[in-house]
Design an enzyme around this catalytic site. Structure first.
Site, short mmCIF file in Angstrom:
data_model
loop_
_atom_site.label_atom_id
_atom_site.label_comp_id
_atom_site.label_asym_id
_atom_site.label_seq_id
_atom_site.Cartn_x
_atom_site.Cartn_y
_atom_site.Cartn_z
N ARG A 1 0.84 -1.20 0.00
CA ARG A 1 0.00 0.00 0.00
C ARG A 1 0.87 1.25 0.00
NH1 ARG A 1 2.43 2.52 3.02
NH2 ARG A 1 2.41 2.63 5.28
N HIS B 1 0.34 9.38 10.41
CA HIS B 1 0.43 9.53 11.87
C HIS B 1 -0.88 10.07 12.47
CE1 HIS B 1 4.54 8.22 12.47
NE2 HIS B 1 4.77 8.71 11.26
N ASP C 1 -3.61 7.54 12.37
CA ASP C 1 -4.45 6.35 12.61
C ASP C 1 -4.48 5.94 14.08
OD1 ASP C 1 -1.80 5.36 12.47
OD2 ASP C 1 -2.32 3.63 11.21
N GLY D 1 8.79 1.06 3.21
CA GLY D 1 7.65 1.87 3.65
C GLY D 1 6.38 1.62 2.84
N SER E 1 4.65 -1.24 3.24
CA SER E 1 3.91 -2.22 4.04
C SER E 1 4.14 -3.67 3.61
CB SER E 1 2.41 -1.93 4.02
OG SER E 1 2.15 -0.78 4.75
N ASP F 1 -2.37 0.21 7.66
CA ASP F 1 -1.76 -0.64 6.63
C ASP F 1 -2.56 -1.94 6.48
OD1 ASP F 1 0.08 1.36 6.83
OD2 ASP F 1 1.59 0.16 7.86
N TYR G 1 9.09 6.25 15.94
CA TYR G 1 7.65 6.02 15.75
C TYR G 1 6.95 5.85 17.11
CZ TYR G 1 3.29 4.04 13.94
OH TYR G 1 1.96 3.82 13.65
C1 GLA Z 1 3.16 3.04 9.64
C2 GLA Z 1 2.17 2.36 10.57
C3 GLA Z 1 0.76 2.90 10.32
C4 GLA Z 1 0.72 4.41 10.35
C5 GLA Z 1 1.83 4.99 9.47
C6 GLA Z 1 1.92 6.50 9.60
O1 GLA Z 1 2.92 2.69 8.32
O2 GLA Z 1 2.18 0.97 10.38
O3 GLA Z 1 -0.13 2.36 11.27
O4 GLA Z 1 0.80 4.90 11.65
O5 GLA Z 1 3.10 4.44 9.79
O6 GLA Z 1 0.79 7.07 9.08
#
Ligand code: GLA
Length: 319
Positions: free
Chosen positions: A10, A17, A19, A107, A109, A153, A201
């Site tokens: 995805r 940041h 969710d 990044g 996923s 994600d 994070y």
């Molecule tokens: C990562 C996390 C998600 C989200 C993003 C930032 O991908 O797995 O849950 O927090 O960072 O938006």
């Protein structure tokens, strides 16, 4: 019983940041995907080889502690099987192969795609609603990687539709599929490798929790309410989240009225909010966004996902 399943990567168009405070996100599934092929077996053993990993994974169910599994990529598999067991779904055995076109550690996923693919294999004869599967895989990710990620994600991958962005309300997990108009296109460029494990994070999750103790749920807070936050850094974190939730709504509205310039502007604004207020970017990613914005046809660009590296996503007009 032979099985073949896949789960896509995805990219997040806007809403980063947000969710894990029950905010709004707008990711979309990509054409790249993780595929698992193999056979369900009558024992309670999972054996997987991967085209991208030197060592195979062998897991005897039930699994005690997924975070101790070696090799490490097996922790995502073990995390999902462990959570299924806890949910009362005792998975059968499986022997197979994992292959992926999702670039690993970029990044996009790759770990959530592996989790959803494993969950799809393990529930092949008793399908599970996408929201349940996503929540289960989110818990698996927490256990496997130690990163306290949100739901974006896993839910986008479990429920997304090709050619559509997935508008997710992370408070009630409702979903709306938003078509990407043919006048624009989304491009993704890999810039730098990153891992969220051991990154800041988790600090951002802690900081937003601290903010919410002062102003209540960020989803309901207004920018005006931020004046009560004495700590300047926490005020900026909150500013990002509140303004980002609004940008997601404004972006969807701009797409719907075919205002591509505004949609692109909002993406770029999102990047600078992440960079300056949320501090999840870095000099390399900022420079990559600026370079992307200078390219012909680019309407807006931003770092996508957890940050500290990864990819730049751009909105471009189709000539
Ligand atoms: C990562 C996390 C998600 C989200 C993003 C930032 O991908 O797995 O849950 O927090 O960072 O938006």
């Amino acid at each position: 019983m032979p099985v073949i399943v896949s789960a896509p990567g995805r990219v997040n168009l806007i809403g980063d940041h947000t969710d894990y405070t029950g905010g709004l996100v707008l990711p979309m599934v990509l054409e790249v995907a993780t595929t698992i092929t193999g056979d369900v077996t009558d024992d309670r053993v999972w054996h997987l080889v991967s085209d991208d990993e030197p060592l195979p994974v062998t897991l005897h169910l039930p699994i005690d502690d997924p975070a101790r599994i070696e090799p490490r990529w097996g922790r995502y598999v073990a995390g999902v099987l462990h959570e299924l067991e806890r949910a009362g779904v005792a998975p059968r055995g499986f022997s197979g192969r994992v292959s992926t076109t999702v670039p690993i550690g970029s990044g996009l996923s790759s770990s959530a795609a592996l989790e959803i693919a494993v969950a799809r294999v393990a529930t092949v004869d008793r399908p599970m609603p996408p929201t349940d599967m996503a929540q289960l895989c989110q818990r698996a990710e927490h256990v496997a990687s130690g990163v306290p990620c949100g739901i974006m994600d896993q839910l986008c991958i479990a429920a997304g539709q090709p050619g559509h962005a997935t508008l997710i309300d992370c408070r009630d997990l409702s979903i709306e599929h938003v078509p990407i108009p043919s006048a624009v296109t989304v491009s993704v460029e890999f810039i730098a490798p990153r891992t969220l494990a051991g990154s800041e994070y988790a600090d951002r999750v802690t900081e937003t929790t601290a903010v919410e103790r002062i102003v209540g749920p960020l989803r309901d807070a207004s920018l005006e309410s931020l004046s009560v936050i004495a700590d300047e850094k926490l005020r900026r974190r909150a500013h990002h989240v509140i303004s980002e939730n609004q940008r997601v709504l404004d972006f969807v509205a701009a797409l719907r009225r075919a205002d591509w310039t505004e949609a692109g502007r909002l993406m770029t604004e999102s990047h600078w909010s992440l960079s300056r207020d949320f501090e999840t970017s870095n000099a390399t990613m900022d420079a990559a966004v600026e370079r992307t914005l200078r390219a012909p046809g680019v309407l807006g660009a931003r770092m996508t996902g957890g940050g500290f590296g990864g990819c730049v996503v751009a909105l471009r007009s189709v000539e």
